[in-house]
Each structure stands twice: as C-alpha cells, then as structure tokens.
Design an enzyme around this catalytic site. Structure first.
Site, PDB file in Angstrom:
ATOM      1  N   TYR A 139      37.472  55.954  42.665  1.00 11.24           N
ATOM      2  CA  TYR A 139      37.622  57.055  43.616  1.00 11.24           C
ATOM      3  C   TYR A 139      38.172  58.311  42.948  1.00 11.24           C
ATOM      4  CZ  TYR A 139      36.680  53.644  47.258  1.00 11.24           C
ATOM      5  OH  TYR A 139      36.085  52.679  48.035  1.00 11.24           O
ATOM      6  N   LYS A 186      39.538  41.742  39.898  1.00 11.16           N
ATOM      7  CA  LYS A 186      38.330  41.269  39.220  1.00 11.16           C
ATOM      8  C   LYS A 186      38.633  41.235  37.714  1.00 11.16           C
ATOM      9  CE  LYS A 186      34.105  39.899  39.739  1.00 11.16           C
ATOM     10  NZ  LYS A 186      33.777  38.665  40.445  1.00 11.16           N
ATOM     11  N   ASP A 219      36.665  38.305  44.745  1.00 11.45           N
ATOM     12  CA  ASP A 219      35.551  37.802  45.569  1.00 11.45           C
ATOM     13  C   ASP A 219      35.968  36.534  46.302  1.00 11.45           C
ATOM     14  OD1 ASP A 219      35.619  37.343  42.834  1.00 11.45           O
ATOM     15  OD2 ASP A 219      33.569  36.638  42.689  1.00 11.45           O
ATOM     16  N   ASP A 243      39.627  48.957  49.645  1.00 16.55           N
ATOM     17  CA  ASP A 243      38.883  49.691  50.674  1.00 16.55           C
ATOM     18  C   ASP A 243      37.976  48.726  51.431  1.00 16.55           C
ATOM     19  OD1 ASP A 243      37.782  51.692  52.151  1.00 16.55           O
ATOM     20  OD2 ASP A 243      36.649  52.609  50.528  1.00 16.55           O
ATOM     21  N   ASP A 247      38.769  46.678  55.376  1.00 12.46           N
ATOM     22  CA  ASP A 247      37.889  46.779  56.556  1.00 12.46           C
ATOM     23  C   ASP A 247      37.467  45.384  57.010  1.00 12.46           C
ATOM     24  OD1 ASP A 247      37.999  49.546  56.527  1.00 12.46           O
ATOM     25  OD2 ASP A 247      35.847  49.786  56.871  1.00 12.46           O
TER      26      ASP A 247
END
Ligand code: NAP
Length: 492
Positions: A139, A186, A219, A243, A247
């Site tokens: 970002y 990750k 994941d 992010d 959600d």
C-alpha cells in the site's frame, strides 16, 4: 475499570473531536451516532470538517482540504464517515491520505458476535481483534511498469514498522485482558518482508511472557477463521493480508454494516465504520448506523470516557437482543425500520444492561511513543557481493545468457543465473517456466570489490545496455554475514 482516562486522552473536560460526515450514507449515520452520543451524555465537542467527494469536486486532489488537516492536527481525534474514491476526478483515496498524513499506523478491528445478529456462527462466541499494519507493505503504492506488459509493485516492510504494530497489538491485548496473540504472515514464501514481521513479532512477544503466542501462515489463518474463529484473540498482520482477512472476519459476525474500526497513530486516532458510502441506499434514511456507533464507542474509550462507551454499547446490545426496530439489513425480511426509528430505540434503551454479552474489561491502551526521527539500523559488517539487473528481452534464455555472458567479459562480474518471474531459466531451467519479456540477471563480483564498486556497476550496465533494455538494478548485499537477498526457485 470503567472510568480511567486513556493515556492518549484529550485532557479538556469536553474533548474536541473532528467530525467528517463523509459521502453517501455518511451524513445519515453520522447524524444518528451524534444523537446517541448526546443522549448518552458523551461530553464531546464536535468540530465539523469536510473530506472526500466534496473536496475532490473542488479540485483538492488529496480529497482532504487544509482546514480539515488543521482540525485533525489540532484535535488528534477524528470520527469519520465513509469517503468515496471518485472515479474520473481525483485519483487518490482520501482515506489513505488521512491515514498516511497522520501516520496512523495501526488499524484495529474488533470482531465480536453481537446479540440478535444471526449468522452461521451464532453461539460460537467469536470475540477477537484484527490488528493490521496500516501504512506500509504494497500500500506504499510504489508501482512501475517494467515493460509494456509487466507491472511491478514494491512491498516495503520495515523492522520499526513491524515493531510498532506488534507493540500496539500487545498493548491492546493487555488493555483488554486478552491472552493470546497470533502473528499471521506469509513468511514461508516472502522470507525477507513477511519474515521480518514474523521475526520481529516473536522478538516483541518475548517481552510479554504472560501472553500466549503463535505464528500462523496467513492462508491457514484465513482457513482457521472460517473453520474455528473462536480460537482467536488478537491477530496481527501486515497491511494487505490484514485488509483482506479483516473483511473476512467482519463477515463472520454479520458483515460490514456492523463492523467498527480504529486507525491509531502517535498523537492521532481516527475512528470509522469498515463499510463504504453505500451509494445504493444513500439518502433513503435506511442505513444501519451500528458500525459507526461502535466506532464511536471505541473513540469514547480512547478519550477516556469508558462509562459512556459502556452505556451506549449496552443500549445497543439490548436493542439488538429485543430485535424490535432494526434496520433492514439486520431485521427479519420486510420488518426493517428507518435509521431514525432504530436510533430512537437505542436511545430509549440507554441505562439498560445486556446480560447475554460476556463482560470485557477495558483499560487505557499504553501506546509507545515513536519519535519522528529517521530510524536507522546499522550493521556491524556489510559486503556488496553482486547485482541483479532486470532486463527486457524477447529472446529465449539461452540467447540472453550468451549475450549477457559476453557483456560481462572483462568486467568485474560473472553471470550466475537468469530467472523469469522468480524461477531460474539459465543456465538450467528449473521446470517448464512460462516466459515473458522480463528477466532478472544475477551477476556476482568475481572478487570482493576493492576499488570503486559503483564504477564497476556502471561499467556493467553500460555493457548490458548495448544489447538489452534494462529497467532496474538491485544491489546484492550481505549484512552481518547473512545474505540480504533471496535465491530464485531452482537457483543453486
Ligand atoms: P459499501 O459502501 O460498503 O457498500 C456495499 C453494500 O453493503 C451496500 O450496497 C449495502 O448493501 C451494504 N451496506 C454497507 N454499509 C451499510 C450500512 N451502514 N447499512 C446498510 N447496508 C450497508 O461498499 P462499496 O459499494 O464497494 O463502496 C462504495 C464507496 O465507498 C466506494 O467509493 C468506495 O471507495 C468507498 N469506501 C470507503 C470506505 C471508507 O471510507 N473507509 C471503505 C470502503 C469503501 P445493499 O446494497 O445490499 O443494501
């Protein structure tokens, strides 16, 4: 612990808060929330400010006028409605601008089952917090087209950025009496960037022996959130992972209409609903103000008004439990009422206590102060061992290898490997790699550079440039004896 002032509290009797109503349903939900706060006795003085579509229309390309920025800088606390990112005029997101300009590095999203809001997880007692790094990672928005058909975005992760978010997460865990911190990364693939969050997270957590902690591959974390969300307490992630998963987490407990958030920084905090401006329902008086109301509850705790925060939270819980007068998104089919009727019901329930929601003790979050200096980390030793040069070529790897080997002849370098999108394709191909016109050529210094290494690199680039377009270069360094770069798949 309901009346202790926050360490970040504004000390005046009536703390000033910058209110940005925002776009779409923003003004409706902001009006509703301010009514509830006034009725509950929240001693807040509002300072109205503008951001978003209105600012873009006036040609302010950041979406945040100077007056608004001054108001935020003065007050240090913001309650914000959703801001749309207009398509066609103004290209920045005003949300991102505000987060970045005030270095609000921590995004905190509580994920808690609400009474009366039925979901497939109802009864599982989901109650955790996602803490997302808010200003770094992909970002940072550093993007370049490398060739007409190949794009690149730099993933910037800093050690101090990881430490900041981890210290925030542990302080929040301690303030809310939480017991377990999960660092989800990750790191198995991105060893330097995501690995930095993992390593820093583990180091910070060693300072908090009372907190149980674990690392989870992100994941699997997504999978675990869906399979067994009740196992989580505090989950910390880098920006993009956080992010997406925050959600997902909001979806577990009823969706965006009820999900609150806080953006926390050093001296500035902004509270907002997770949802956007919902243009389809804007102006109809039917929007659900719960997400912004719960964000305002977080804001009240931040400014030290724990008692009003609790009063509002319980009035909301009782309203949801009773299930009368709910907005359409959470009411049974065809039983939704306008925003105003829902707000009236919440106000009528002020002073009542819910018995169905397990009590949680909130204390001030002891946030660490991060001085505005240039954070510098020295290495005891550093060596320059080579360079990666990224070239554009429509030739096959064997032909590119021949030309690059020839280019390096007589230079200080030897060509070690060529890779395509991270997989070695020369001298040996690691598999059946699909090829595009974007190659990384790894050159190593034949001997440790003794003289002017920059001149040696410039000489190499000049030689390569005679045969190929090159786009960028990365130095291959070793800090404190350890490689500061990764190998391509299949590279020896
Ligand atoms: P959205 O505004 O969150 O709306 C998606 C859908 O969710 C709405 O159409 C509505 O569903 C439902 N919804 C959201 N909030 C609701 C509420 N308070 N009460 C009832 N229903 C609600 O997402 P979007 O349509 O993708 O984004 C619209 C604009 O908002 C975009 O310009 C985007 O950039 C911006 N945005 C801003 C922020 C922010 O300011 N932080 C965050 C996200 C998006 P139904 O249509 O089924 O009623």
């Amino acid at each position: 612990m309901d009346a202790t002032p926050s360490s970040l509290a504004v000390t005046a009797n009536r703390p000033k808060v910058t209110a940005i109503a925002g776009d779409g349903i923003g003004p409706e939900v902001m009006r509703a929330v301010r009514e509830v706060l006034a009725a509950a006795g929240g001693a807040v003085e509002w300072e109205d400010a503008v951001a978003g579509a209105e600012a873009f229309r006036k040609g302010i390309h950041t979406g945040a006028p100077r007056d608004t920025l001054d108001s935020i800088a003065r007050n240090g606390v913001v309650l914000k409605g959703p801001l749309e990112t207009p398509v066609g005029y103004g290209e920045n997101s005003a949300n991102v601008t505000l987060r970045k300009m005030f270095e609000m590095y921590g995004n905190v999203r509580p994920v808690r089952e609400l009474p009366g809001v039925r979901t497939p997880y109802t009864g599982r007692n989901i109650d955790f917090v996602v803490v997302r790094e808010n200003v770094e990672d992909l970002y940072a928005g550093i993007e370049h087209m490398q060739t007409p058909g190949v794009a690149q975005c730099l993933k910037i992760i800093t050690e101090v950025g990881c430490e900041r978010i981890m210290r925030l997460a542990t302080a929040l865990a301690e303030a809310e009496g939480r017991r377990r911190v999960t660092v989800a990364t990750k790191a198995n693939i991105m060893k330097q960037t995501e690995g930095m969050m993992k390593r820093t997270g583990e180091a910070v957590l060693r300072d908090h022996p009372a907190l149980a902690h674990e690392h989870m591959i992100v994941d699997n974390c997504a999978h675990q959130m869906v399979i067994r969300p009740e196992q989580f307490d505090v989950v910390v992630m880098t920006n993009m992972n956080g992010d997406i998963l925050s959600d997902l987490a909001a979806g577990l407990v009823g969706g965006l209409g009820i999900a609150p958030s806080a953006n926390l920084g050093d001296g500035c905090a902004m509270f907002e609903a997770v949802h956007g401006s919902a243009p389809q329902i804007a102006g109809k008086g039917v929007a659900n103000p719960t997400a912004l109301l719960l964000s305002a509850v977080m804001m009240l705790r931040h400014i030290g008004d724990f008692a009003t925060a609790r009063r509002i939270e319980h009035a909301l819980y009782v309203t949801l439990e009773e299930g009368k007068d709910l907005t359409g998104d959470i009411a049974p089919p065809d039983r939704g009422v306008p925003t105003a009727a829902y707000v009236e019901r919440i106000i009528a329930n002020l002073g009542r206590e819910s018995t169905s929601v397990p009590a949680r003790e909130y204390r001030p979050i002891a946030l660490k102060h991060w001085p505005q200096i240039t954070w510098y980390k020295a290495a005891a030793t550093r060596e320059l061992v080579g360079v990666d040069v990224f070239v554009e070529s429509e030739r096959d790897p064997r032909a590119i290898g021949i030309t690059l080997q020839a280019a390096a002849e007589g230079s200080a370098f030897t060509l070690k490997a060529i890779s395509s999108r991270g997989t070695q394709v020369w001298p040996e191909a690691a598999g059946h790699t699909f090829l595009v016109d974007h190659f990384r050529a790894r050159f190593m210094f034949k001997d440790a550079p003794k003289g002017d290494a920059v001149a040696e690199i410039t000489d190499l680039l000049t030689r390569i440039g005679r045969q190929h377009r090159w786009m960028h270069l990365e130095k291959l360094q070793r800090f404190d004896g350890a490689d500061a770069f990764t190998r391509a798949q299949g590279e020896g």
